[in-house]
Motif scaffolding. Structure first.
Motif: not given
Length: 555
Positions: A223-249
């Motif tokens: 699974k790790a060998e097939s990873q790509r660079i994600p967009r910020l929108a992809d991370l926000l979608e995961l955080a929205r579903k899991e109700k997780k906070f997001v902090i970034f530089d």
């Protein structure tokens, strides 16, 4: 020390900070070590004391070496001080050091704060390639409170996740486009960035990002060998579903970028378009903060390690700081001002325990799989328990140390007694016959007995003499006449060598040296016309019975 302080400055700060946690345990474990060290210390101190006393004892009989031996005694005393003084000073400091120890982990249980929340630093970088969706999903699986990342804006205005200032370390750009491998990440379009592989480097053993990483499963490797660079929108979608906070530089684009001056506003619009709840966003960038507050008032504004006055002026109640800077720069002041604190980068359980005991609100970590399993801070103890252990260990160690010193003192004292008894016996045997040792002076114990001269046989008078002496008597050998044999007339007996009968003239000539020596050594007050007493060997008073000497005239 200068090189280490310059190049390992962070490690020095961490080492000093670790004493806040480990100091009570270092103290309690150092005392048994001092007990073990007391054995050789006591041995050498008592041994040096015995050596000094023996040398001082010998000094009285050898006055001609007084100066030299005094120097040796001074050296022995100095060596005792050099060994004993540091030992007892260190031991004393260890006995009283709890009076000056402050550890946040020594407190009552009811005063212990809640467990700090955990932000996954770039996801879970020990379980998946950093800043990839696999890494963030692993962080969510291990109960992360929030997700931390770094954001760039592509040349065609797509926010994506990347930490470094180029793409060489975490992508395969050196294979795809070697000439552009050193280019700034914002120089590429999203169409090109989406084609790069962002996980192959993670499964290569020589590129392992953490030395204490555990091997991952084969499924995770694929699974790790097939990873790509994600967009910020992809991370926000995961955080929205899991109700997780997001902090970034948020990193600014390079020069001549289309959104060089408006990249903050563009990222805010992307976040708002993701439909994530605004309070889940920890807004860290300080550029154009007023616009962000007006556009997204629900974002939680986060500051850096500013002064309390600056935080109050900008209306900031949350700070994101390096733990080394905070603990050395007024943690109590920020807590007193009711500032919410997030520490980075906390990877060790002891450091997480320190943050827990210090009532820190949250931490950012790479080691989420370990810290999330802690249910109680390490190295925690109540004050009463620590005082009990302190007094108990001090008392037991003091008893052991006293016993060790007493044992060595008793052992060396026995050796000293044996040495003195042996030395006294040797000195008594080495004294001249007829003299005893008393207060360093020689006195005549008994007057020398009168003797019988040759030609009387030595066998009857001194049977203890050797055979060779009896066979070859000389004119200078004399024997004391025992009391019980004094009444019987002495008769000459035959020997292997016929003894000639001396004449009066020969006898007087032979008596002259003997008489002269006798006057000097035995009885100097005798007159020349009185009968002389020949010198003779006096048997040791302890080994021979007392005899009553018989006096005969020189004739």
């Amino acid at each position: 020390m200068w090189i280490l302080s310059v190049y390992w400055k962070d490690r020095w700060l961490t080492a000093g900070l670790s004493l806040k946690v480990f100091a009570p345990y270092i103290h309690l474990s150092s005392i048994p070590v001092m007990v073990l060290i007391s054995w050789p210390v006591a041995f050498y101190l008592i041994h040096l004391e015995r050596e000094a006393r023996i040398r001082k004892y010998k000094m009285t009989s050898r006055e001609r070496r007084r100066v030299k031996r005094c120097d040796r005694l001074a050296k022995l005393r100095a060596l005792q001080v050099a060994i004993g003084l540091p030992f007892f000073l260190i031991l004393l400091c260890l006995y009283v050091v709890p009076l000056g120890i402050y550890s946040p982990c020594i407190q009552e249980k009811d005063k212990l704060g809640p467990k700090p929340d955990i932000f996954g630093h770039r996801g879970a970088p020990m379980l998946g390639p950093e800043n990839t969706m696999m890494s963030f999903e692993k962080a969510v699986e291990h109960g992360a409170f929030g997700l931390e990342t770094d954001v760039y804006l592509s040349y065609d205005s797509v926010p994506f996740l990347m930490h470094d200032y180029d793409l060489r370390r975490t992508t395969n750009i050196q294979k795809v486009m070697p000439n552009a491998s050193f280019a700034h990440p914002s120089s590429f379009t999203w169409d090109f960035l989406s084609t790069l592989n962002a996980g192959e480097w993670f499964v290569q053993p020589q590129l392992k990002p953490f030395y204490n990483m555990k091997p991952i499963s084969e499924a995770d490797s694929k699974k790790a060998e097939s990873q790509r660079i994600p967009r910020l929108a992809d991370l926000l979608e995961l955080a929205r579903k899991e109700k997780k906070f997001v902090i970034f530089d948020l990193n600014s684009p390079k020069q001549k970028h289309p959104h060089r001056n408006t990249y903050v506003r563009h990222v805010v619009s992307v976040i708002l378009d993701s439909k994530i709840e605004q309070h889940l966003i920890y807004w860290l960038p300080g550029f154009d903060r007023d616009y962000v507050r007006s556009t997204a008032p629900g974002f939680q504004q986060v500051g850096r390690l500013y002064s309390i006055e600056s935080l109050a002026y900008e209306n900031l109640s949350i700070i994101n700081v390096d733990y080394k800077e905070l603990f050395y720069n007024g943690l109590k002041d920020y807590k007193a001002a009711n500032i919410t604190i997030n520490l980075y980068l906390v990877n060790e359980p002891w450091l997480y325990s320190l943050a827990w005991c210090s009532r820190i609100h949250s931490v950012t970590t790479d080691n989420i799989q370990t810290l999330s399993q802690l249910n109680h801070p390490y190295f925690f103890m109540t004050p009463n328990y620590y005082v009990f252990m302190w007094l108990f260990v001090d008392s037991v160690s003091a008893i052991f140390i006293v016993a060790i010193f007493y044992f060595h003192w008793w052992n060396e004292n026995e050796k000293e007694k044996f040495f003195k008894s042996t030395s006294t016996h040797k000195d008594t045997r080495n004294l001249p016959k007829g003299k005893t040792k008393k207060s360093g002076a020689s006195v005549i114990s008994k007057p020398p007995p009168r003797v019988k001269e040759s030609p009387w046989t030595l066998e009857a008078l001194t049977p203890a003499l050797t055979r060779s002496t009896r066979k070859h008597p000389g004119p200078q050998q004399f024997s004391a006449v025992p009391e019980e044999k004094a009444s019987k007339p002495l008769k000459p007996v035959k020997d292997d060598v016929t003894q000639p009968v001396p004449t009066q003239e020969d006898f007087e000539l032979a008596q002259e040296p003997t008489r002269e020596a006798t006057h000097k050594t035995a009885l100097p007050d005798l007159k020349a016309n009185e009968p002389t007493i020949s010198s003779a060997e006096v048997p040791h008073p302890e080994t021979q019975p007392d005899y009553t000497p018989i006096v005969e005239s020189s004739q």
